[in-house]
Design a protein around this motif. Sequence first.
Motif, PDB file in Angstrom:
ATOM      1  N   GLU A 184      49.422  -3.490 -12.346  1.00 53.60           N
ATOM      2  CA  GLU A 184      50.423  -4.309 -13.027  1.00 53.60           C
ATOM      3  C   GLU A 184      49.776  -5.501 -13.714  1.00 53.60           C
ATOM      4  OE1 GLU A 184      53.386  -5.545 -10.225  1.00 53.60           O
ATOM      5  OE2 GLU A 184      54.114  -7.093 -11.593  1.00 53.60           O
ATOM      6  N   PHE A 185      48.901  -6.179 -12.985  1.00 53.69           N
ATOM      7  CA  PHE A 185      48.268  -7.352 -13.579  1.00 53.69           C
ATOM      8  C   PHE A 185      47.212  -6.974 -14.596  1.00 53.69           C
ATOM      9  CE2 PHE A 185      50.021 -11.127 -11.722  1.00 53.69           C
ATOM     10  CZ  PHE A 185      50.629 -10.696 -10.561  1.00 53.69           C
ATOM     11  N   LEU A 186      46.557  -5.854 -14.389  1.00 51.99           N
ATOM     12  CA  LEU A 186      45.550  -5.438 -15.364  1.00 51.99           C
ATOM     13  C   LEU A 186      46.211  -5.155 -16.705  1.00 51.99           C
ATOM     14  CD1 LEU A 186      42.573  -4.829 -15.831  1.00 51.99           C
ATOM     15  CD2 LEU A 186      43.037  -2.460 -15.265  1.00 51.99           C
ATOM     16  N   THR A 187      47.414  -4.588 -16.653  1.00 52.09           N
ATOM     17  CA  THR A 187      48.151  -4.321 -17.888  1.00 52.09           C
ATOM     18  C   THR A 187      48.314  -5.608 -18.690  1.00 52.09           C
ATOM     19  OG1 THR A 187      49.404  -2.710 -16.612  1.00 52.09           O
ATOM     20  CG2 THR A 187      50.208  -3.201 -18.802  1.00 52.09           C
ATOM     21  N   CYS A 188      48.515  -6.718 -17.991  1.00 47.00           N
ATOM     22  CA  CYS A 188      48.690  -7.995 -18.691  1.00 47.00           C
ATOM     23  C   CYS A 188      47.342  -8.555 -19.128  1.00 47.00           C
ATOM     24  CB  CYS A 188      49.378  -9.010 -17.789  1.00 47.00           C
ATOM     25  SG  CYS A 188      50.970  -8.455 -17.208  1.00 47.00           S
ATOM     26  N   VAL A 231      44.635  -6.853 -20.258  1.00 44.10           N
ATOM     27  CA  VAL A 231      43.850  -6.133 -21.268  1.00 44.10           C
ATOM     28  C   VAL A 231      43.897  -6.751 -22.656  1.00 44.10           C
ATOM     29  CG1 VAL A 231      43.857  -3.917 -20.127  1.00 44.10           C
ATOM     30  CG2 VAL A 231      45.681  -4.453 -21.704  1.00 44.10           C
ATOM     31  N   GLU A 232      44.887  -7.553 -22.939  1.00 39.45           N
ATOM     32  CA  GLU A 232      44.912  -8.112 -24.299  1.00 39.45           C
ATOM     33  C   GLU A 232      43.775  -9.107 -24.501  1.00 39.45           C
ATOM     34  OE1 GLU A 232      48.625 -10.056 -24.977  1.00 39.45           O
ATOM     35  OE2 GLU A 232      48.177 -11.674 -23.589  1.00 39.45           O
ATOM     36  N   LEU A 263      52.108 -12.381 -21.898  1.00 34.69           N
ATOM     37  CA  LEU A 263      51.459 -11.638 -22.956  1.00 34.69           C
ATOM     38  C   LEU A 263      51.458 -12.519 -24.187  1.00 34.69           C
ATOM     39  CD1 LEU A 263      52.847  -8.050 -22.476  1.00 34.69           C
ATOM     40  CD2 LEU A 263      50.573  -8.913 -21.988  1.00 34.69           C
ATOM     41  N   VAL A 269      43.935  -1.691 -26.860  1.00 34.16           N
ATOM     42  CA  VAL A 269      44.716  -2.511 -25.930  1.00 34.16           C
ATOM     43  C   VAL A 269      46.034  -1.813 -25.619  1.00 34.16           C
ATOM     44  CG1 VAL A 269      46.034  -4.651 -25.748  1.00 34.16           C
ATOM     45  CG2 VAL A 269      43.680  -4.719 -26.531  1.00 34.16           C
ATOM     46  N   PHE A 292      47.779   1.846 -17.773  1.00 32.55           N
ATOM     47  CA  PHE A 292      47.926   1.105 -16.523  1.00 32.55           C
ATOM     48  C   PHE A 292      49.358   0.696 -16.261  1.00 32.55           C
ATOM     49  CE2 PHE A 292      43.764   1.079 -14.944  1.00 32.55           C
ATOM     50  CZ  PHE A 292      42.922   1.121 -16.045  1.00 32.55           C
ATOM     51  N   SER A 318      51.718   1.082 -12.700  1.00 37.59           N
ATOM     52  CA  SER A 318      52.234  -0.103 -12.036  1.00 37.59           C
ATOM     53  C   SER A 318      53.413   0.222 -11.147  1.00 37.59           C
ATOM     54  CB  SER A 318      52.679  -1.144 -13.066  1.00 37.59           C
ATOM     55  OG  SER A 318      51.609  -1.487 -13.895  1.00 37.59           O
TER      56      SER A 318
END
Lengths: 412, 577
Positions: free
Chosen positions: A34-38, A40-41, B417, B441, B448, B452
Amino acid sequence: SSNEHKLNFKKSKEACLSYIQDALLQKQWKRAAEFLTCYVESLEKDYSREHIGPSEMIWRIGTEILWHHSQSSMKEFNCFMEQMKTLGVKRYLKVCLEHVFHLLCNGQTDEAYQNLSLAESWRFGEQTAIQDKEMKLVQAYRGLLDYYSWSKQKNILLERGEDGFSDLAVEQEMHGYFRKAAVNLKEIIKIPGVWDIFVKCYVDLLEFYGDHNEARQVLNEYAYNSKFPANPNAHVYLYQFLKRQRESKKSLISALKILHDIVPSHELMIDFNTMLQKSKKRKKCRLGLEVIFAALDYAGWKENAKAWSCLARQVKQIVISEKHIDWIKQEWNSRKDWWPAFHFSRYSAKRNWQENKSLSYEKALVAGILLGKGCKYFKYISHQGCKAQLKRFRMLKKFVNRHNPVYLRISG
Amino acid sequence: RDFNERCAQCSEVNWGLTDGGRFYCRSCHNVTERTREVVNTDFITNSRVQTISKGSRKQEKNDGGSEWYICEGFQLVLKKQVEALEALGVCPQMKDEILCNFWRCYLQKSKQAYCKRPAGEAVKALSVCESSTDVDSDPERPSLLHLLSLSESEGDLQTDCSFASSVSKVSESTSVYSGSVDGSLYLMKNQKEKLRMTMPMTLSFCYMALLWVREPITLSELLRYVVEGHIPYLNVFQHFPEKMKLCGLDLKIFCVESWPVYEEVFNKMHELAAFLDLPRFPDITESCFLHPDMLCMKYLMEANLPDELHNWTFFFLKKIGIGEVDFLTLVPGNKSTRKVKYDVLAAAVIVVVLKLLFLLDDHYECFFVISFISSQTKVCIFFFFGPYFEFKKWYEVVKHSLDVEQKKLDEERAKYLWRCEKPLFYSVKNKSKVLKRRQMVVNLQNQFGKLSGSVQRAKKPNPSSFQLSWSEENTDGSCFHGHSLKGVLQEKRGLLTAMNPDYWLCTVKLCNEKLCGHLAHYREVEFPQSYHFVLGLFSFLLRVQPSYIHDEVCMIEHKLFNKKLYKKLKYNTVLRK
């Protein structure tokens, strides 16, 4: 200034990373994802000044998550690795090697081989020269896989040979693998490093094809070249090779000497002591005593009956011959403060007697000589032994009683 | 409307606009040559409109974009923001009348529009991002690094360097890139006197307008709404029309990578108000939401404190005179009055009142009060006055909720984000690289994101003025609104006073704000835990640093004990003589 508290991109991502770290440490793969998704940007920002950039972070973290996450498949994993290979050209070969490692862990040797071959053919300007070491590793691992293929073919041949069949095709294939493997393995072990598996496999190949000289040279280099890091296994391999070649006791002993210096608790110390005891040279016998005492300093040997019997034998022999009692004194000097509690407590006596009578016999002998007939270990064991009417214990009791003055000399 | 010159023919000041964008006198229909700068809220490519001393606007360029100016961009931003405010319930006059006028006034004063361009300040039509011309380096033309370093916007130094290095690799005599016409000019000129527009300043505009209309939104609330996404700020440029191409230095102006801080927006607002020569703002009276009395009520409720405390805050305001209209109303340009932070002030008042009643030295509020309460016969007291307020119990209940909310907030902050779909690139040359990265990205986010689990990206919560709420209907006794302060009060000669006779000052001497920017310097270890907790509570509610509230507390305390302190100082100087 108040600007220090401003929440900005960088701080936000740092916080994100620490959450990922916590999740990883607690094996919470979903949360980490979950945090990795945030996170990657971060790839869209330039971190060229940082020591570890986001692309490397994402590679390492993503690998961990995908490897452990229950819903992740090998297909997804491979797809991810391919993406990571495109991310950082400076890391390309490292990523390839890691990918291969995971494939091997998963038993996919063919895919691993393909990846290695692909990696070997990679060229990228000046990077190729910079990543020279990684390239050698790639080639070495491919060589290793070639070795395994060789080994398989060899086994097939041997089986068929027993049945009286000979298979030329298989033989040719086998030789082919040998050539490919040998060339690469030889290269990597030239570079100082820890290459146990490569050395072993290479030596195996050489021995099979009868090139013992080369094998000996390789092993000597590996063990004695000071540029290579100190590695006990190097000496073990050399020793085992020499033994197979039926070399003289002298060369076997010299091979094990350094091992004793590096790892006094090594399992080969028993063999070493046995060889030394048998020697007629005084120095070697002395060394033998030193070796066996040193080994028994380690907790792993406490209940090893064989080790104790070696020590008992040597001590007994010295006591009977009445020569070199000072050797025992020297060895005992640094140990008399803590060996009694370590080996010869009443608790150990009870336990040893219950579990292993031979062990207690050997230990009791040693205890009796070193600590005298009054020591609690000896008293307990000999009493138990005599009670059980076991002959050797009676003999033991007599022996220790007779030689009690030795104890006085040692302890004084 | 804003053109104030007298008509040449009839000397009236009564202007209107022709279709062609020229001013004409409504009295005598004299058409002037003066034209209005095309600064519409909608980006119309109106070919008939003339611009002053700039020639006609180029319609189409190679990449389908048109010329546009930075202030047009900001105008769009403001428009979006005020529309969002309208959606939150703010009165529509704010957009059409107030903010619009403020903005036009600003443009005029900063000479970006509605005026004759000062001579010699022809806008250098610097080359746009698609071409890198090999112009010989003009000694007047600023170097790229110089431009980047001058910018005050929150760019990341690392991006700057990479940008600088990547651009310098392209050609020796680099020309500066920007999608807008005046991007580089914007960053370059020393605009200190002219108050250059920045993204945080858009919020200053909004706040100024809100204050003028006296809307019940405090600055801390406004900033919180921004962070929660109810008011566009981050990535608002993605709503720019297609023709307004954003690249190069425009990014430094419009792409923010940090959330604005209360202090920054607040100070800028005051600077702006003075710059625009605004008159005295509408009065902040006792019936206004922004009046400290009202805000105290709100915060007391939100902090789960007894309603009875409101009497004390009210009394306190009167005592030190901070409830006065003249104290509270903003008069731009008046340097002698202290600028009022309504929300922080109200919070500080509550803190001081708590200190008065409970001392907050980690002992009195915990031990004395409890022992007193237990010494009374509880039954009849309960019947008449409701349960006694116990600080320790309140602390435990509120701390628990606060910790939960703080944890949520911390996680949200880590999950922000920052990027959006619209790609940003400094030059066309690295466009493909940027797009590739973006694609990767997105791929990784998908991959991912699926892993989650069932965690859905939480929808934006509805904007709410209250972050903590306590209900009297809860039978677990977690609501303290109805509790009584009798435990800390006593009657003396018919008046209720605090039993606590002591008070400790946060600081004996105030710092010189002009020198170090603060009235005091707060360090957690130097103060009692109870005090730190109370500061922390309001720090969370207002989203400011505890030290910010602490400063305000010091200020109030010095107002309260002014005479005593003055006497003491005087005494000291006498002694020394």
